[in-house]
Design a protein around this motif. Structure first.
Motif, mmCIF file in Angstrom:
data_model
loop_
_atom_site.group_PDB
_atom_site.id
_atom_site.type_symbol
_atom_site.label_atom_id
_atom_site.label_comp_id
_atom_site.label_asym_id
_atom_site.label_seq_id
_atom_site.Cartn_x
_atom_site.Cartn_y
_atom_site.Cartn_z
ATOM 1 N N ILE A 17 0.839 -1.209 0.000
ATOM 2 C CA ILE A 17 0.000 0.000 0.000
ATOM 3 C C ILE A 17 0.875 1.261 0.000
ATOM 4 C CG2 ILE A 17 -1.777 1.281 1.273
ATOM 5 C CD1 ILE A 17 -3.066 -1.223 0.382
ATOM 6 N N GLU A 18 1.980 1.207 0.748
ATOM 7 C CA GLU A 18 2.860 2.385 0.788
ATOM 8 C C GLU A 18 3.457 2.691 -0.586
ATOM 9 O OE1 GLU A 18 4.036 1.832 5.499
ATOM 10 O OE2 GLU A 18 5.301 0.959 3.950
ATOM 11 N N LEU A 19 3.527 1.661 -1.446
ATOM 12 C CA LEU A 19 4.081 1.864 -2.795
ATOM 13 C C LEU A 19 3.113 2.583 -3.741
ATOM 14 C CD1 LEU A 19 5.921 -1.569 -3.227
ATOM 15 C CD2 LEU A 19 6.988 0.713 -3.171
ATOM 16 N N GLU A 20 1.861 2.795 -3.284
ATOM 17 C CA GLU A 20 0.905 3.548 -4.115
ATOM 18 C C GLU A 20 1.409 4.987 -4.314
ATOM 19 O OE1 GLU A 20 -1.844 2.678 -5.658
ATOM 20 O OE2 GLU A 20 -1.893 0.604 -4.953
ATOM 21 N N SER A 21 0.827 5.674 -5.327
ATOM 22 C CA SER A 21 1.273 7.042 -5.654
ATOM 23 C C SER A 21 0.975 8.017 -4.512
ATOM 24 C CB SER A 21 0.534 7.522 -6.904
ATOM 25 O OG SER A 21 -0.843 7.677 -6.583
ATOM 26 N N ILE A 22 1.662 9.143 -4.526
ATOM 27 C CA ILE A 22 1.418 10.158 -3.498
ATOM 28 C C ILE A 22 -0.016 10.705 -3.632
ATOM 29 C CG2 ILE A 22 2.496 12.052 -4.830
ATOM 30 C CD1 ILE A 22 2.531 11.555 -0.991
ATOM 31 N N GLU A 23 -0.543 10.742 -4.859
ATOM 32 C CA GLU A 23 -1.936 11.216 -5.058
ATOM 33 C C GLU A 23 -2.911 10.286 -4.321
ATOM 34 O OE1 GLU A 23 0.250 10.938 -7.587
ATOM 35 O OE2 GLU A 23 0.564 13.109 -7.805
ATOM 36 N N PHE A 24 -2.646 8.967 -4.387
ATOM 37 C CA PHE A 24 -3.481 8.000 -3.663
ATOM 38 C C PHE A 24 -3.473 8.341 -2.162
ATOM 39 C CE2 PHE A 24 -3.635 4.198 -0.994
ATOM 40 C CZ PHE A 24 -4.773 3.540 -1.438
ATOM 41 N N HIS A 25 -2.284 8.545 -1.612
ATOM 42 C CA HIS A 25 -2.179 8.791 -0.163
ATOM 43 C C HIS A 25 -2.806 10.138 0.227
ATOM 44 C CE1 HIS A 25 0.021 5.170 0.771
ATOM 45 N NE2 HIS A 25 0.732 5.363 -0.320
ATOM 46 N N ARG A 26 -2.741 11.118 -0.698
ATOM 47 C CA ARG A 26 -3.410 12.407 -0.410
ATOM 48 C C ARG A 26 -4.923 12.227 -0.392
ATOM 49 N NH1 ARG A 26 0.371 15.525 -4.503
ATOM 50 N NH2 ARG A 26 2.143 15.943 -3.118
ATOM 51 N N ARG A 27 -5.453 11.397 -1.291
ATOM 52 C CA ARG A 27 -6.905 11.141 -1.288
ATOM 53 C C ARG A 27 -7.312 10.438 0.013
ATOM 54 N NH1 ARG A 27 -5.885 9.646 -6.675
ATOM 55 N NH2 ARG A 27 -6.058 7.405 -6.268
ATOM 56 N N VAL A 28 -6.455 9.523 0.486
ATOM 57 C CA VAL A 28 -6.739 8.826 1.754
ATOM 58 C C VAL A 28 -6.861 9.845 2.886
ATOM 59 C CG1 VAL A 28 -5.792 7.230 3.490
ATOM 60 C CG2 VAL A 28 -5.639 6.658 1.044
ATOM 61 N N ARG A 29 -5.914 10.794 2.932
ATOM 62 C CA ARG A 29 -5.977 11.804 3.998
ATOM 63 C C ARG A 29 -7.279 12.609 3.903
ATOM 64 N NH1 ARG A 29 -2.784 17.466 4.979
ATOM 65 N NH2 ARG A 29 -3.338 17.666 7.178
ATOM 66 N N GLN A 30 -7.646 13.011 2.679
ATOM 67 C CA GLN A 30 -8.881 13.781 2.510
ATOM 68 C C GLN A 30 -10.097 12.938 2.926
ATOM 69 O OE1 GLN A 30 -8.904 16.980 2.121
ATOM 70 N NE2 GLN A 30 -6.677 16.852 1.999
ATOM 71 N N GLY A 31 -10.055 11.647 2.626
ATOM 72 C CA GLY A 31 -11.143 10.746 3.029
ATOM 73 C C GLY A 31 -11.292 10.735 4.553
ATOM 74 N N TYR A 32 -10.165 10.685 5.253
ATOM 75 C CA TYR A 32 -10.214 10.718 6.725
ATOM 76 C C TYR A 32 -10.795 12.050 7.224
ATOM 77 C CZ TYR A 32 -7.572 6.472 7.858
ATOM 78 O OH TYR A 32 -7.165 5.173 8.049
ATOM 79 N N LEU A 33 -10.377 13.154 6.604
ATOM 80 C CA LEU A 33 -10.879 14.454 7.072
ATOM 81 C C LEU A 33 -12.383 14.560 6.851
ATOM 82 C CD1 LEU A 33 -7.890 16.731 5.966
ATOM 83 C CD2 LEU A 33 -8.526 16.034 8.297
ATOM 84 N N ARG A 34 -12.882 13.950 5.770
ATOM 85 C CA ARG A 34 -14.336 13.964 5.542
ATOM 86 C C ARG A 34 -15.047 13.151 6.631
ATOM 87 N NH1 ARG A 34 -12.880 13.840 0.096
ATOM 88 N NH2 ARG A 34 -13.078 11.590 -0.094
ATOM 89 N N LEU A 35 -14.428 12.026 7.034
ATOM 90 C CA LEU A 35 -15.033 11.205 8.104
ATOM 91 C C LEU A 35 -15.118 12.014 9.410
ATOM 92 C CD1 LEU A 35 -13.390 7.726 7.448
ATOM 93 C CD2 LEU A 35 -15.851 8.191 7.547
ATOM 94 N N ALA A 36 -14.071 12.802 9.692
ATOM 95 C CA ALA A 36 -14.084 13.618 10.922
ATOM 96 C C ALA A 36 -15.207 14.652 10.857
ATOM 97 C CB ALA A 36 -12.725 14.292 11.122
#
Ligand code: T5A
Length: 213
Positions: free
Chosen positions: A155-174
């Motif tokens: 999973i860490e090998l995914e693109s930086i764009e993928f990981h940025r979307r993950v962070r935004q997904g978490y912020l939406r959950l909050a």
């Protein structure tokens, strides 16, 4: 349920494992029985599934197979470990739970939210954490911390764009679940993060009728 269920969430290297060890120590000093676990994992079967999911050589894993494997690992974890611990009155702390699927497979991979909600229900039987601590920091900073001393997993090998979307997904959950999900700034020094988590958890435990003994 007699116990209290806490999940810690965040992007790669956000400091969850470090903070869980400190939180366990803090809660045990206050007289609580504490059980620590993680996802994917927490049981022998779920740990075997974890190996498949994180192995970088499994780059052919289809997104549908991936989400079902995370859900299978979770179902086994819930029924074999988490529910019995909660029934015995423990404070259960899990390094990741269903919000990881919403953030990684939903926001990261773009899978439909309605299907993810159905899968959560199937895998957990409706169990939800009483409190979720989201340790938030930019994806770049978390990845740099996570991979400083070891090789990247699948999973860490995914693109930086993928990981940025993950962070935004978490912020939406909050935003969506302000009572359950508490955001903590993960760019603070380690001990400041620990203090904020401990005071949030203490207050919630007191309110929920689990005061220090
Ligand atoms: N996943 C998981 C899904 O895609 N879907 C799902 O449904 C689920 C459940 C799991 C992977 O699976 C994905 C998400 C993940 O990619 P994992 O190994 O459990 O894999 O991955 P992580 O949970 O990200 O584990 P890490 O160990 O990488 O991160 P942690 O636990 O958040 O971070 P930690 O505590 O190990 O800290 C990392 C480094 O940073 C330092 C620590 O000392 C350590 O060196 N650090 C700090 N440095 C400065 N300031 C601070 N405040 C610091 N806090 C920690």
């Amino acid at each position: 349920m007699k116990g209290f269920f806490i999940s810690l969430e965040g992007v790669e290297g956000s400091g969850k494992s470090t903070q869980i060890a400190l939180l366990k120590e803090h809660l045990e000093e206050r007289g609580h029985r504490v059980e620590v676990t993680r996802e994917p994992g927490g049981t022998p079967i779920s740990e075997a599934i974890r190996k498949i999911l994180l192995d970088p050589s499994n780059d052919a894993l289809h997104p549908t197979a991936e989400i079902l494997l995370y859900a299978s690992a979770r179902a086994q974890h819930v029924y074999q470990r988490i529910l019995p611990w909660l029934e015995a009155g423990a404070v259960v702390i899990s390094d990741r739970f269903f919000d990881s699927t919403t953030a990684y497979q939903g926001a990261g991979r773009g899978m439909a939210s309605v299907e993810i909600q159905r899968l959560h229900l199937l895998a957990t039987g409706g169990l939800s954490p009483n409190l979720t601590i989201l340790i938030d920091l930019p994806a770049e900073d978390g990845l740099a911390r996570a991979t400083r001393y070891r090789a990247s997993d699948r999973i860490e090998l995914e693109s930086i764009e993928f990981h940025r979307r993950v962070r935004q997904g978490y912020l939406r959950l909050a935003d969506e679940y302000p009572d359950r999900v508490r955001r903590v700034d993960g760019m603070q020094p380690l001990d400041a993060v620990a203090r904020e988590i401990a005071s949030t958890v203490d207050a919630r435990l007191d309110t929920a009728g689990h005061p220090a003994k």
